[in-house]
Scaffold this motif. Structure first.
Motif, short mmCIF file in Angstrom:
data_model
loop_
_atom_site.label_atom_id
_atom_site.label_comp_id
_atom_site.label_asym_id
_atom_site.label_seq_id
_atom_site.Cartn_x
_atom_site.Cartn_y
_atom_site.Cartn_z
N GLY A 521 0.99 -1.22 -0.10
CA GLY A 521 -0.02 0.09 0.03
C GLY A 521 0.92 1.20 0.20
O GLY A 521 0.60 2.19 0.29
N GLY A 522 2.04 1.04 -0.41
CA GLY A 522 3.09 2.45 -0.70
C GLY A 522 3.66 2.50 0.62
O GLY A 522 4.44 3.49 0.89
N ALA A 523 3.58 1.63 1.57
CA ALA A 523 4.15 1.91 2.95
C ALA A 523 5.35 0.64 3.20
O ALA A 523 4.55 -0.39 3.01
CB ALA A 523 3.12 2.18 4.01
N HIS A 524 6.19 1.13 3.75
CA HIS A 524 7.40 0.02 4.29
C HIS A 524 6.74 -0.81 5.38
O HIS A 524 6.24 -0.22 6.28
CB HIS A 524 8.54 0.71 4.80
CG HIS A 524 9.79 -0.39 4.77
ND1 HIS A 524 10.07 -1.30 5.32
CD2 HIS A 524 10.84 -0.23 3.99
CE1 HIS A 524 10.88 -2.12 5.12
NE2 HIS A 524 11.78 -1.17 4.16
N THR A 525 6.75 -2.26 5.27
CA THR A 525 6.17 -2.91 6.34
C THR A 525 7.02 -3.18 7.60
O THR A 525 6.60 -3.61 8.48
CB THR A 525 5.63 -4.34 5.62
OG1 THR A 525 7.08 -5.11 5.59
CG2 THR A 525 4.91 -4.23 4.59
N GLY A 526 8.24 -2.75 7.49
CA GLY A 526 9.25 -3.01 8.44
C GLY A 526 10.11 -4.29 8.25
O GLY A 526 11.03 -4.71 9.11
N ALA A 527 9.81 -5.07 7.01
CA ALA A 527 10.32 -6.35 7.20
C ALA A 527 11.75 -6.17 6.46
O ALA A 527 12.28 -5.37 6.06
CB ALA A 527 9.48 -7.13 5.89
N LYS A 528 12.56 -7.17 7.05
CA LYS A 528 14.17 -7.27 6.66
C LYS A 528 14.37 -8.69 6.27
O LYS A 528 15.05 -9.51 6.84
CB LYS A 528 14.82 -6.78 7.77
CG LYS A 528 14.77 -5.32 8.21
CD LYS A 528 15.67 -4.96 9.52
CE LYS A 528 15.31 -3.30 9.81
NZ LYS A 528 16.18 -2.94 10.83
N ALA A 529 13.76 -8.90 5.19
CA ALA A 529 14.06 -10.31 4.48
C ALA A 529 15.22 -10.26 3.34
O ALA A 529 15.30 -11.24 2.94
CB ALA A 529 12.79 -10.91 3.79
N GLY A 530 15.76 -9.32 3.50
CA GLY A 530 17.01 -9.05 2.35
C GLY A 530 18.16 -10.34 2.76
O GLY A 530 18.32 -10.35 3.91
N ALA A 531 18.94 -10.46 1.77
CA ALA A 531 20.00 -11.44 2.08
C ALA A 531 21.34 -10.76 1.55
O ALA A 531 21.37 -9.88 0.80
CB ALA A 531 19.98 -12.52 1.33
N VAL A 532 22.24 -11.05 2.11
CA VAL A 532 23.73 -10.53 1.81
C VAL A 532 24.32 -11.50 0.72
O VAL A 532 23.97 -12.67 0.85
CB VAL A 532 24.94 -10.81 2.80
CG1 VAL A 532 26.30 -10.74 2.38
CG2 VAL A 532 24.53 -9.71 3.98
N LEU A 533 24.60 -10.96 -0.48
CA LEU A 533 25.01 -11.73 -1.49
C LEU A 533 26.48 -11.84 -1.53
O LEU A 533 27.21 -11.12 -1.86
CB LEU A 533 24.47 -11.11 -2.95
CG LEU A 533 23.02 -10.91 -2.97
CD1 LEU A 533 22.44 -10.07 -4.20
CD2 LEU A 533 22.10 -12.03 -2.90
#
Length: 541
Positions: A521-533
């Protein structure tokens, strides 16, 4: 009879629950762009355990349902030239990047924020422990190796020092760096010779790495700088990535870029793995210190600052600025066509804040100072911060010529912001930090018809993933990592401008990173699901 009916109801509920849990997310009815340049197809996309599990008609329900009807479903965008390595430690949300649809960052010319290559593994571990909202990989800078071994002054390394630099590069590659980067327009990187860089590139080549470069000259000497980059790649046995390709020299707009493209295409035709990225803006942004000739910094930063303070030395400096570029120094004032085309962006001081957005020519008049003196005064006043300016030295014609090359990808040359709505972490108010990726579609697909939508998306997804060896990202296909952006083509626009560089884009409301909804909905959910590549070094077995 009642028992049979009850058993039937329970069975139906069990089947329904099983179907409901078949997918974590189902994106329904979107126009799916696969990222490989193919035309869109109408399909549902099922996501399970962080990966794309199915594309097509999906009758089963997802734990989360997303209606994408009338909108496009694309792989997440990949920023091929990012500057967020340090700020991600402070705030891993990278919200200005996420709002552009960017799900993967490749740290560029500066390398990771470490003082020694041996610290890279711990840096990566810390990012993972703290959490990041985007995927992040990085190059290791040749400047980092040089400064670690021989400081920030000029001079040629001894054989022993060059070997020590090579060990730093090797350590970085084994820690997961994607290759060796350079920023040869800036001291002390500008003091590195071609042969030194070939030697270090050979080390990166042992791990199938890159040589990625902010070239020695992006202005009048562009062709020669590309020749040097290609030579380093060929002799070093590495792939070559040219950062933010541009013909930044106003006197030869429309002339230098065709020569540059011809040179790169010729190298590719004979088997050199060379490509480039760019940002779609007519101004570059960098520090005011670049207005000082490189010899000023030959004895290191502190001695250089002393020289800039010296009125007698300044007289020599001003004469050289007015004379144009010289060997080892790219004069960006000359490249921009004069001080009237260099605009103060951030002086990091209250004293000069009133002049933000003004050209150095205008500031010089207001202060009754030579524009170069005004620039150096502002730079000194802003210490220890790096005062920055916008250098309007690129033509739209040249941007379009480069964009049309199939091997050109997109890199913002910007950092994440510590806080949304503020300048990026470099303190540089350039619209590229908030608008680069939406602008590719808004300006060059919708307005100018330079690219097809499918090819624009390919340049930001499938191609850079293939280029970087990210074999499980960049495409919407079964089994691929679920980095996905959903956008409305009609409303997609880059809001950021020169006068409002932090304005947010429109038309991007949903971004998924590794199967987790990160923008909703155009707002950051706070999720931090990113990975170090981490780039894999074959020598590790």
């Amino acid at each position: 009879m009642k028992r049979k009916m009850l058993f039937g109801v329970v069975s139906m509920l069990l089947v329904a629950n099983a179907a409901a849990s078949e997918y974590d997310i189902v994106i329904r009815g979107g126009r799916v762009l696969d990222g490989a340049g193919n035309p869109w197809v109408g399909a549902d996309v099922g996501v399970k355990d962080g990966r794309v599990a199915k594309i097509g008609r999906i009758p089963e329900r997802g734990t989360k349902e997303i209606d994408a009807s009338g909108r496009y479903v694309s792989p997440g965008f990949i920023d091929m030239m990012d500057q967020s390595g340090r700020v991600l430690l402070q705030n891993g949300q990278a919200e200005n990047k996420i709002r552009m649809g960017v799900t993967t960052l490749i740290g560029g010319e500066g390398g990771p924020p470490v003082s020694a290559a041996a610290e890279i593994s711990a840096y990566f571990d810390k990012l993972e422990t703290q959490g990041i909202s985007v995927n992040f990989g990085t190059y290791y800078s040749s400047t980092q190796a040089r400064v670690k071994v021989m400081g920030d002054g000029a001079g040629s390394p001894t054989d022993e020092q060059l070997e020590a630099m090579g060990r730093e590069v090797k350590t970085a590659m084994e820690a997961g760096a994607f290759g060796l980067s350079s920023a040869l327009i800036y001291a002390p990187s500008s003091f590195q010779s071609t042969s030194d860089l070939i030697s270090l590139a050979k080390v990166a080549g042992q791990c199938n790495g890159f040589y990625a470069t902010h070239m020695r000259d992006e202005s009048e000497g562009l062709v020669q700088a590309i020749e040097e980059a290609i030579e380093i790649g060929e002799k070093g046995g590495v792939k070559v990535e040219i950062f933010h390709l541009k013909a930044a020299f106003a006197p030869q707009w429309g002339k230098l870029m065709p020569k540059a493209l011809e040179l790169i295409n010729a190298a590719r035709a004979r088997g050199v793995d060379v490509a480039a990225d760019l940002y779609p803006y007519t101004a570059g942004g960098t520090g005011l210190e670049i207005i000082a000739p490189s010899w000023v910094w030959a004895d290191g930063l502190q001695k250089g600052i002393e020289r800039v303070r010296d009125p007698a030395i300044r007289e020599r400096m001003k004469k050289e600025v007015e004379a144009g570029s010289m060997p080892g120094w790219s004069n960006l004032v000359h490249a921009s066509g004069g001080f009237q085309n260099v605009r103060l962006a951030n002086g990091f001081s209250e004293k000069y804040k009133q002049y933000h957005g003004k050209s150095l020519a205008e500031i010089g008049v207001a202060l009754n100072r030579h524009p170069a003196d005004a620039a150096w005064d502002i730079a000194l006043e802003g210490l220890p911060n790096r005062s920055v300016a916008l250098y309007f030295m690129i033509s739209e014609e040249d941007i379009v010529s480069a964009l049309r090359q199939p091997w050109v990808s997109i890199g913002s040359d910007a950092a994440a912001s510590v806080k949304l709505g503020e300048f990026d972490a470099l303190g540089l108010p350039h619209p590229r930090a908030y608008g680069t990726f939406p602008r590719i579609i808004s300006e060059y697909v919708k307005k100018r018809s330079v690219l097809s939508l499918e090819d624009a998306v390919r340049k930001m997804t499938g191609w850079p993933a293939q280029r970087m060896g990210l074999t499980d990202r960049g495409l919407i296909r079964d089994g691929m990592r679920a980095d996905i952006v959903i956008f409305d083509l009609d409303t997609l626009a880059d809001g950021a401008t020169w006068d409002a560089p932090t304005a947010l884009p429109t038309g991007i409301e949903t971004v998924i990173v590794n199967g987790v909804v990160t923008l909703e909905g155009g707002a950051h959910t706070g999720a931090k699901a990113g990975a170090v590549l981490r780039h894999e070094c074959p020598s590790q077995g």
